[in-house]
Design an enzyme around this catalytic site. Structure first.
Site, PDB file in Angstrom:
ATOM      1  N   ASP A  90      13.055 -10.910  -6.508  1.00  0.00           N
ATOM      2  CA  ASP A  90      12.784 -10.037  -7.706  1.00  0.00           C
ATOM      3  C   ASP A  90      12.393 -11.004  -8.807  1.00  0.00           C
ATOM      4  O   ASP A  90      11.327 -10.726  -9.407  1.00  0.00           O
ATOM      5  CB  ASP A  90      13.982  -9.375  -8.262  1.00  0.00           C
ATOM      6  CG  ASP A  90      14.479  -7.955  -7.572  1.00  0.00           C
ATOM      7  OD1 ASP A  90      13.933  -7.752  -6.682  1.00  0.00           O
ATOM      8  OD2 ASP A  90      15.547  -7.379  -7.925  1.00  0.00           O
TER       9      ASP A  90
ATOM     10  N   GLU B 143      17.424 -10.632  -2.385  1.00  0.00           N
ATOM     11  CA  GLU B 143      16.780  -9.841  -3.318  1.00  0.00           C
ATOM     12  C   GLU B 143      16.600 -10.362  -4.590  1.00  0.00           C
ATOM     13  O   GLU B 143      15.733 -10.178  -5.294  1.00  0.00           O
ATOM     14  CB  GLU B 143      17.948  -8.648  -3.233  1.00  0.00           C
ATOM     15  CG  GLU B 143      17.421  -7.546  -4.543  1.00  0.00           C
ATOM     16  CD  GLU B 143      16.500  -6.840  -3.924  1.00  0.00           C
ATOM     17  OE1 GLU B 143      15.407  -6.552  -4.777  1.00  0.00           O
ATOM     18  OE2 GLU B 143      16.278  -6.497  -2.880  1.00  0.00           O
TER      19      GLU B 143
ATOM     20  N   ASP C 278      -4.357   7.673  -7.070  1.00  0.00           N
ATOM     21  CA  ASP C 278      -3.575   8.792  -6.661  1.00  0.00           C
ATOM     22  C   ASP C 278      -3.576   8.632  -5.117  1.00  0.00           C
ATOM     23  O   ASP C 278      -4.422   8.098  -4.557  1.00  0.00           O
ATOM     24  CB  ASP C 278      -4.671  10.147  -6.829  1.00  0.00           C
ATOM     25  CG  ASP C 278      -3.756  11.242  -6.463  1.00  0.00           C
ATOM     26  OD1 ASP C 278      -2.581  11.152  -6.327  1.00  0.00           O
ATOM     27  OD2 ASP C 278      -4.447  12.506  -6.462  1.00  0.00           O
ATOM     28  N   ILE C 279      -2.303   8.651  -4.577  1.00  0.00           N
ATOM     29  CA  ILE C 279      -2.104   8.297  -3.292  1.00  0.00           C
ATOM     30  C   ILE C 279      -1.790   9.920  -2.588  1.00  0.00           C
ATOM     31  O   ILE C 279      -1.083  10.496  -3.061  1.00  0.00           O
ATOM     32  CB  ILE C 279      -0.679   7.654  -3.278  1.00  0.00           C
ATOM     33  CG1 ILE C 279      -0.872   6.348  -3.947  1.00  0.00           C
ATOM     34  CG2 ILE C 279      -0.604   7.323  -1.717  1.00  0.00           C
ATOM     35  CD1 ILE C 279      -1.918   5.410  -3.726  1.00  0.00           C
TER      36      ILE C 279
ATOM     37  N   ASP D 137       3.511  13.571  -6.384  1.00  0.00           N
ATOM     38  CA  ASP D 137       4.355  13.921  -5.211  1.00  0.00           C
ATOM     39  C   ASP D 137       5.609  12.925  -5.229  1.00  0.00           C
ATOM     40  O   ASP D 137       5.676  12.139  -5.821  1.00  0.00           O
ATOM     41  CB  ASP D 137       3.312  13.762  -4.132  1.00  0.00           C
ATOM     42  CG  ASP D 137       3.079  12.387  -3.844  1.00  0.00           C
ATOM     43  OD1 ASP D 137       4.029  11.467  -3.447  1.00  0.00           O
ATOM     44  OD2 ASP D 137       1.733  12.025  -3.910  1.00  0.00           O
TER      45      ASP D 137
ATOM     46  N   GLY E  69      -2.372  14.448  -7.162  1.00  0.00           N
ATOM     47  CA  GLY E  69      -1.605  14.584  -8.146  1.00  0.00           C
ATOM     48  C   GLY E  69      -0.244  13.925  -7.941  1.00  0.00           C
ATOM     49  O   GLY E  69      -0.087  13.071  -6.927  1.00  0.00           O
TER      50      GLY E  69
ATOM     51  N   SER F  34      12.384  -1.938  -3.597  1.00  0.00           N
ATOM     52  CA  SER F  34      13.050  -3.046  -4.465  1.00  0.00           C
ATOM     53  C   SER F  34      11.991  -4.313  -4.683  1.00  0.00           C
ATOM     54  O   SER F  34      12.223  -4.926  -5.586  1.00  0.00           O
ATOM     55  CB  SER F  34      14.071  -3.536  -3.596  1.00  0.00           C
ATOM     56  OG  SER F  34      13.776  -4.239  -2.503  1.00  0.00           O
TER      57      SER F  34
END
Length: 576
Positions: free
Chosen positions: A309, A305, A532-533, A553, A551, A490
């Protein structure tokens, strides 16, 4: 990874360490839990002489004033927009009142306890207290518990009381009733697949198909190289979201911090190899600084991780100074270091402009008073100009991680209304919602006003759904999203943080302030600014979860970013 006597005793206590009936009559029950969470088992009473590191949270002077000040500097159109507060100004909202300090310290002194301030504002104090004395002071029954999955142990109580005269002065004692399971998981691996349209069923969220939705075409993204289909590299993210590869110019004033927990370590050598392969245009001496909190290590072999990052912040936020904040194992805040890291950053003369965290908890594991207190700490950072971002989680509607559940499980700190929660997407042309992207509604925090229009519109699209599965009036999350095909949300949070850091670089180059708390600005954007997905959902708890919609969600938030569009709107917002 988604990622951690209250009464003045004038009499000698009984040998058992329990207060007398006379003393108990002046105590008031303060916190109580009815059961121990799954995964913990009792090991019996610990040695009475075992020392507990207990923290006492004062009631803060003016938390409502802090919230108002945060929105005043974060809302477009406000006369104080991005005129961030100094620490002295923030402290006035947070520091306890003198009468509260006197009441609590008098009680502790009368019990021969010396406590030290552990926060810059002095709103938290800490003391080492034996189990026997803690039981007597708090009318508690501290027991030792083991977390079965990790074989770690904690000492906690089901309930505790405080003197009635401390109500309104002492907010809570911690960690007393807090049981938090250690967070640990392998990276999420997404396997592209065609999913059939969800069938309407009890407890399943499906959307009404509207005529306006049917007429919408997929959002046009930037040019995407074919190699991005198999590997989401920094160059791919630059292409998808129009992120500039040119180095920032404001290294003296710009900053990006990456928070890490659970012994994760970032290795500069790993970063050098990563950049050589995926960002050969960057100076091969590029590295990152390390800030140690609670004994965090500043060197060693890189872990998954932490390496991810750092690679996707340094690799995207070209030229922006990046600091890896490593929270080590020597934390006794009962929250895996989540309190300690914020205290450390608040104590800095100049906190980072952006803070990203890829770890979190299920909200149900955090007592409401503690969640509110930590959320207020994020508000302190935001009011000073820090954009605080959190990965939403990788369990769909079932929480931080996939699990069996009877109701949708929100994650924390994503449910804090003063942070920006980042969900995940996968695939391209169009992007679709990552099926593991956590999202939903808080059971602790009410919905902030900046979300009302967007969330109300979404709720009206839902068809056959059991509204008992979630709290539709709670703070909704995530707020935005980004590609998560690398390692879940992540990966999405540090990538979005990098984009924000580069926007800050442009701001600073023009003599403007950094962006600070993002949400009021993001929710004020009109259609077409973010990508927008509208496809996909986040299954969990035996349901298909929430569907992505036109919009906002609760899978992908407002959508994914476009650097050019956002920078243009930021310039325009200065004229509002």
């Amino acid at each position: 990874m988604f990622a951690a006597g209250l009464l003045v005793l004038f009499l000698v206590c009984l040998v058992s360490g329990r207060p007398t009936a006379h003393l108990r009559s002046k105590m008031a029950l303060h916190e109580r839990r009815t059961s121990v969470p799954d995964g913990f088992k009792s090991l019996g009473a610990p040695d009475p002489g075992t020392l507990l590191d207990l923290r006492f949270a004062f009631v803060q002077s003016d938390p409502a004033g802090l919230e108002n000040a945060l929105f005043d500097v974060s809302t477009p159109g406000s006369k104080n927009f991005r005129k961030f507060l100094t620490w002295a100004q923030v402290e006035k909202f947070v520091a306890p009142k003198p009468e509260s300090v006197n009441a609590v310290q008098t009680w502790l002194k009368d019990n021969d306890i010396v406590a030290q301030a552990v926060t810059p504002a002095g709103d938290w104090i800490s003391a080492k207290i034996s189990v026997a004395k803690a039981n007597a002071m708090l009318d508690a029954d501290f027991q030792q518990y083991s977390h079965v999955g990790t074989n770690t142990s904690v000492i906690r109580t089901h309930s505790y009381s405080i003197p009635a005269n401390l109500k309104g002065h002492l907010d809570f004692v911690h960690p007393a009733t807090t049981f938090i399971a250690p967070v640990a998981k392998p990276p999420v691996q997404y396997v592209p697949q065609k999913r059939p349209k969800a069938q309407t069923a009890p407890g399943t969220a499906t959307a009404k198909a509207t005529s306006s939705q049917k007429q919408l075409a997929p959002v046009k993204l930037a040019f995407i190289p074919t190699e991005c289909i198999n590997a989401t590299t920094p160059a791919c993210l630059q292409d998808i979201y129009n992120i500039p590869p040119t180095p920032g110019t404001q290294s003296a004033n710009n900053s990006l911090a990456v928070a890490s927990f659970l012994g994760e370590t970032a290795d500069p050598k790993d970063l050098t190899r990563f950049l050589a392969e995926f960002r050969p245009d960057i100076d091969n001496s590029t590295t990152f600084a390390v800030k140690s909190v609670d004994g965090g290590v500043d060197n060693g072999p890189g872990t998954g991780e932490a390496s991810l990052d750092i690679q996707y912040t340094v690799g995207l936020a070209t030229g922006v100074p990046t600091t890896f904040v490593d929270v080590g194992p020597k934390n006794e805040d009962g929250l895996g270091g989540f309190l300690d890291i914020i205290d450390a950053l608040l104590a800095e003369d100049t906190p980072p402009n952006v803070l990203t965290t890829s770890f979190g908890f299920n909200e149900a594991d955090i007592p409401p008073a503690l969640a509110q207190n930590l959320c207020n700490a994020y508000a302190q950072l935001g009011s000073r100009g820090t954009s605080v971002l959190f990965a939403s989680g990788d369990g769909g509607v079932s929480g931080a991680q996939p699990q069996d559940c009877q109701a949708f499980e929100p994650t924390f700190p994503s449910t804090c209304p003063f942070v920006t929660s980042v969900g995940g997407t996968v695939e391209f042309l169009p992007e679709i919602a990552a099926p593991f992207s956590s999202g939903g509604f808080s059971n602790i925090f009410p919905r902030p006003t900046y979300q009302n229009a967007a969330v109300d519109t979404y709720l009206q699209t839902l068809g056959n759904i059991d509204f008992k599965l979630f709290n539709k009036t709670g703070r909704a999350f995530p707020d935005v999203s980004m590609q998560a095909n690398v390692s879940g949300t992540s990966a999405a949070s540090p990538s979005f943080a990098s984009l924000v850091a580069l926007l800050n670089d442009r701001q600073l180059a023009q003599g403007e302030a950094p962006l600070g708390f993002l949400n009021p600005f993001l929710y004020s954007l009109g259609p077409g600014i973010l990508n927008d997905i509208t496809q996909g959902s986040n299954p969990g708890c035996g349901t298909e979860g929430f569907p992505a919609e036109v919009g906002w969600d609760p899978v992908t938030g407002l959508g994914t970013p476009d650097f050019i569009n956002l920078f243009g709107l930021i310039l325009a917002s200065k004229q509002r």
